[in-house]
Design a protein around this motif. Sequence first.
Motif, PDB file in Angstrom:
ATOM      1  N   VAL A 180     -48.646   4.469 -46.658  1.00  0.00           N
ATOM      2  CA  VAL A 180     -49.696   5.023 -45.796  1.00  0.00           C
ATOM      3  C   VAL A 180     -50.999   4.263 -46.004  1.00  0.00           C
ATOM      4  O   VAL A 180     -51.672   3.889 -45.048  1.00  0.00           O
ATOM      5  CB  VAL A 180     -49.882   6.536 -46.067  1.00  0.00           C
ATOM      6  N   LYS A 181     -51.353   4.014 -47.254  1.00  0.00           N
ATOM      7  CA  LYS A 181     -52.593   3.285 -47.545  1.00  0.00           C
ATOM      8  C   LYS A 181     -52.524   1.874 -46.977  1.00  0.00           C
ATOM      9  O   LYS A 181     -53.488   1.389 -46.387  1.00  0.00           O
ATOM     10  CB  LYS A 181     -52.857   3.241 -49.051  1.00  0.00           C
ATOM     11  N   ASN A 182     -51.393   1.222 -47.138  1.00  0.00           N
ATOM     12  CA  ASN A 182     -51.237  -0.138 -46.604  1.00  0.00           C
ATOM     13  C   ASN A 182     -51.389  -0.171 -45.090  1.00  0.00           C
ATOM     14  O   ASN A 182     -52.015  -1.081 -44.550  1.00  0.00           O
ATOM     15  CB  ASN A 182     -49.887  -0.724 -47.011  1.00  0.00           C
ATOM     16  N   ARG A 183     -50.824   0.825 -44.398  1.00  0.00           N
ATOM     17  CA  ARG A 183     -50.963   0.881 -42.941  1.00  0.00           C
ATOM     18  C   ARG A 183     -52.418   1.078 -42.539  1.00  0.00           C
ATOM     19  O   ARG A 183     -52.896   0.476 -41.581  1.00  0.00           O
ATOM     20  CB  ARG A 183     -50.094   2.001 -42.361  1.00  0.00           C
ATOM     21  N   LYS A 184     -53.134   1.908 -43.277  1.00  0.00           N
ATOM     22  CA  LYS A 184     -54.545   2.154 -42.992  1.00  0.00           C
ATOM     23  C   LYS A 184     -55.366   0.873 -43.222  1.00  0.00           C
ATOM     24  O   LYS A 184     -56.245   0.545 -42.434  1.00  0.00           O
ATOM     25  CB  LYS A 184     -55.064   3.300 -43.871  1.00  0.00           C
ATOM     26  N   ILE A 185     -55.059   0.158 -44.274  1.00  0.00           N
ATOM     27  CA  ILE A 185     -55.766  -1.097 -44.562  1.00  0.00           C
ATOM     28  C   ILE A 185     -55.478  -2.121 -43.473  1.00  0.00           C
ATOM     29  O   ILE A 185     -56.389  -2.825 -43.017  1.00  0.00           O
ATOM     30  CB  ILE A 185     -55.389  -1.627 -45.961  1.00  0.00           C
ATOM     31  N   GLN A 186     -54.236  -2.219 -43.037  1.00  0.00           N
ATOM     32  CA  GLN A 186     -53.890  -3.161 -41.967  1.00  0.00           C
ATOM     33  C   GLN A 186     -54.610  -2.801 -40.666  1.00  0.00           C
ATOM     34  O   GLN A 186     -55.058  -3.678 -39.929  1.00  0.00           O
ATOM     35  CB  GLN A 186     -52.370  -3.208 -41.758  1.00  0.00           C
ATOM     36  N   TYR A 203     -58.081  -4.102 -40.942  1.00  0.00           N
ATOM     37  CA  TYR A 203     -58.154  -5.548 -40.709  1.00  0.00           C
ATOM     38  C   TYR A 203     -58.031  -5.895 -39.228  1.00  0.00           C
ATOM     39  O   TYR A 203     -58.675  -6.832 -38.755  1.00  0.00           O
ATOM     40  CB  TYR A 203     -57.102  -6.294 -41.528  1.00  0.00           C
ATOM     41  N   ARG A 204     -57.230  -5.137 -38.498  1.00  0.00           N
ATOM     42  CA  ARG A 204     -57.143  -5.369 -37.048  1.00  0.00           C
ATOM     43  C   ARG A 204     -58.486  -5.066 -36.380  1.00  0.00           C
ATOM     44  O   ARG A 204     -58.948  -5.808 -35.514  1.00  0.00           O
ATOM     45  CB  ARG A 204     -56.029  -4.526 -36.428  1.00  0.00           C
ATOM     46  N   THR A 205     -59.118  -3.987 -36.815  1.00  0.00           N
ATOM     47  CA  THR A 205     -60.431  -3.629 -36.284  1.00  0.00           C
ATOM     48  C   THR A 205     -61.452  -4.706 -36.644  1.00  0.00           C
ATOM     49  O   THR A 205     -62.259  -5.109 -35.799  1.00  0.00           O
ATOM     50  CB  THR A 205     -60.883  -2.263 -36.841  1.00  0.00           C
ATOM     51  N   LEU A 206     -61.406  -5.171 -37.875  1.00  0.00           N
ATOM     52  CA  LEU A 206     -62.327  -6.221 -38.319  1.00  0.00           C
ATOM     53  C   LEU A 206     -62.147  -7.487 -37.489  1.00  0.00           C
ATOM     54  O   LEU A 206     -63.129  -8.119 -37.088  1.00  0.00           O
ATOM     55  CB  LEU A 206     -62.124  -6.518 -39.809  1.00  0.00           C
ATOM     56  N   LYS A 207     -60.912  -7.836 -37.200  1.00  0.00           N
ATOM     57  CA  LYS A 207     -60.640  -9.018 -36.384  1.00  0.00           C
ATOM     58  C   LYS A 207     -61.291  -8.872 -35.010  1.00  0.00           C
ATOM     59  O   LYS A 207     -61.919  -9.812 -34.502  1.00  0.00           O
ATOM     60  CB  LYS A 207     -59.136  -9.236 -36.232  1.00  0.00           C
ATOM     61  N   ASN A 208     -61.179  -7.679 -34.422  1.00  0.00           N
ATOM     62  CA  ASN A 208     -61.801  -7.434 -33.115  1.00  0.00           C
ATOM     63  C   ASN A 208     -63.322  -7.525 -33.194  1.00  0.00           C
ATOM     64  O   ASN A 208     -63.965  -8.033 -32.267  1.00  0.00           O
ATOM     65  CB  ASN A 208     -61.369  -6.076 -32.554  1.00  0.00           C
ATOM     66  N   VAL A 209     -63.894  -7.050 -34.297  1.00  0.00           N
ATOM     67  CA  VAL A 209     -65.349  -7.133 -34.485  1.00  0.00           C
ATOM     68  C   VAL A 209     -65.783  -8.591 -34.581  1.00  0.00           C
ATOM     69  O   VAL A 209     -66.790  -8.998 -33.996  1.00  0.00           O
ATOM     70  CB  VAL A 209     -65.789  -6.325 -35.729  1.00  0.00           C
ATOM     71  N   VAL A 210     -65.030  -9.388 -35.318  1.00  0.00           N
ATOM     72  CA  VAL A 210     -65.354 -10.814 -35.461  1.00  0.00           C
ATOM     73  C   VAL A 210     -65.289 -11.504 -34.098  1.00  0.00           C
ATOM     74  O   VAL A 210     -66.186 -12.280 -33.734  1.00  0.00           O
ATOM     75  CB  VAL A 210     -64.415 -11.496 -36.474  1.00  0.00           C
ATOM     76  N   ILE A 211     -64.250 -11.221 -33.338  1.00  0.00           N
ATOM     77  CA  ILE A 211     -64.108 -11.816 -31.998  1.00  0.00           C
ATOM     78  C   ILE A 211     -65.289 -11.416 -31.120  1.00  0.00           C
ATOM     79  O   ILE A 211     -65.888 -12.257 -30.437  1.00  0.00           O
ATOM     80  CB  ILE A 211     -62.772 -11.402 -31.360  1.00  0.00           C
TER      81      ILE A 211
END
Length: 126
Positions: A81-87, A90-98
């Motif tokens: 569960v924690k790993n899925r939340k972290i992933q 990271y997907r959200t962070l990628k969108n922020v960077v873009i």
Amino acid sequence: MITIDYQNRMPIYEQIVERFQTLIVNGALEPDTQLPSVRNLAVDLAINPNTIQKAYAVLEQQGFIYPVKGRGNFVSGDSEVKNRKIQAFYRTLKNVVIQGKELGVTRDEFLEKSKEMFEEGQYDRN
């Protein structure tokens, strides 16, 4: 334990889900810890019990909690569960960077601002 921001545009049940997810992922709520009953949490937060029930249903679907008939809801011991939340983070962070790149934010500006926010603990949801 849980607070609701009535100024936030996020639905109340989603705020509850997010708060419990954070408590579980951070280890504040350990595996097999019993959550407050739907009725008690609804009274404490002064909201409709159906809202709490909906939040608990979402948490169960996502694997954060599990129900025990006649006893209530408990924190899952699923480490994935924690790993899925972290992933998801990271997907959200990628969108922020873009989005930042599209707005012309430089790498150095982004890193500096990120560092400032991280060090200051600015995790407000504004």
